[in-house]
Design an enzyme around this catalytic site. Sequence first.
Site, PDB file in Angstrom:
ATOM      1  CG  HIS A 254     -24.142  37.358  58.507  1.00  0.00           C
ATOM      2  ND1 HIS A 254     -24.173  36.172  59.206  1.00  0.00           N
ATOM      3  CD2 HIS A 254     -22.931  37.917  58.787  1.00  0.00           C
ATOM      4  CE1 HIS A 254     -23.037  36.027  59.878  1.00  0.00           C
ATOM      5  NE2 HIS A 254     -22.270  37.076  59.635  1.00  0.00           N
ATOM      6  CD  GLU A 255     -21.408  41.001  57.098  1.00  0.00           C
ATOM      7  OE1 GLU A 255     -21.047  41.656  58.099  1.00  0.00           O
ATOM      8  OE2 GLU A 255     -20.951  39.876  56.830  1.00  0.00           O
ATOM      9  CG  HIS A 258     -21.783  41.507  62.236  1.00  0.00           C
ATOM     10  ND1 HIS A 258     -21.331  40.933  63.397  1.00  0.00           N
ATOM     11  CD2 HIS A 258     -21.601  40.560  61.264  1.00  0.00           C
ATOM     12  CE1 HIS A 258     -20.889  39.700  63.151  1.00  0.00           C
ATOM     13  NE2 HIS A 258     -21.053  39.456  61.862  1.00  0.00           N
ATOM     14  CD  GLU A 284     -20.913  35.560  62.981  1.00  0.00           C
ATOM     15  OE1 GLU A 284     -21.433  35.084  61.957  1.00  0.00           O
ATOM     16  OE2 GLU A 284     -20.225  36.609  62.967  1.00  0.00           O
TER      17      GLU A 284
END
Length: 489
Positions: A254-255, A258, A284
């Site tokens: 997930h990170e 980003h 996001e």
Amino acid sequence: MSTFDSLMAYERDTQALGQISGRLGWDQETMMPRGAAAQRGEEMAAIEAVLHARRSAPQVAEWLETAKAPDEAGAAQLREIKRAFERTVKVPADLAKRLARVTSEAQGKWAASRADEDVAAFLPVLQEVVALKREEGQALAAGGDLYDAMVEDYEHGTTADEIAAIFDAMRPGLVDLRARVLDKPAPKALQGSFDEAAQMKLTRKLAKTFGYDMSHGRVDKAVHPFSSGSGLDVRITTRTSENDPFNCFYSTIHEVGHAAYEQGINREFLLTPLGRGVSMGVHESQSRIYENQIGRSEAFTGWLYGEMRQVFDDFGIEDAAEFYKAVNAVHNGYIRTEADELQYNLHIMLRFELERALMTGDLEVQDLESAWNDRFEADFGYAVDKPSNGCLQDVHWSVGLFGYFPTYSLGNVYAGCLNQKMRADITDLDAELAAGNTGSATGWLRQNLQQYGGLRSPRDTITQAAGKSPSHEPLMQYLEDKFTRLYDL
């Protein structure tokens, strides 16, 4: 030097100072001694005062009046500098400084209160944060909707009413699909314990597999996983759980979504307003498509299963098909960041409605815990057992990020649109993912979205990449198709 060039040189210094402030925030979450919180609050306040003065300097207004953009990117630079200037001058410098100091201190108090399961210890400082944010919102709104003014910081061009309409359209389908899924037997879960060092070694491999450039980044541990920085220095954090390695692996993926966005932006935009993600919703969309549509796909989980077997040997899952179901299991739970893909947006809807009420004064801080607990039980069907699983679980309100939460679900909506177009363009994507090769998917995202940074508005960024205006329908269809097949509905 032209007026435009003078303005851009000034702006690059301002952006560089902003990056330094961000690095202090990264340090506070990862390395800073716990007892340094008060001093760090003063340091953050001092930098914020300098940044506020630079962003609202009369010279900026003079440059903006006469600067002529040399090209499309230059026009976008002027647009974003003007937007930031107009918002900054609405907020008194003293208020900006007080907010920086109080939120820095509140973050430490939130962490301690969360560890101690003590809501009462946190509420006084949260009351300060809310009062200051209301004051800031009133200044920004200039007679308009206070919460809309806060959303503008994270997803400009979008209003709270528009968000509420999207959520209202999604909620019935999500609730119905969840009920049908939870009526089925739960998939088999992982068994045993998972060494922390081994988790971190594999999580770094996953970061590289998804294209994270470790020569311009690093992976550390934090209570709340996050990504920080842009351009040539983009850092991420993750967390480990002895009994749940998915927490570590999917937080990391997930990170990385980003971070990959920030690392993928055209280097010509470095240290300018266009040199960062255009909005938190678009940001996001990258983290969620990396984590879910790519990382939790049947093809990629087949590869991950093999990697985990090599590292952890036997963990109670017999084959890749069973592993795919375990990765995507729908289950009761309290924590937003650990929520399954199906129920995640329901967690966001709860926060959106509570924080909107906090900002408008319809909900007071002293009533937050009971309001949260009542709403959670109504939405999910069971009671919150402790504050760290309830209103103390997220860092956002302690640091003043009101208006941020709804962008998580907007990101899911955007990701649904992007995934639909990406799979239409890359017909053999699953074969590549099954071999642990994410390059076509991440390359498509970099080419069609990430490289542009803040060049276009959030809505135009998604429209250009997805080939049509954003809609919640592709996400809802994706979820219906995926979980109907997973649970034999």
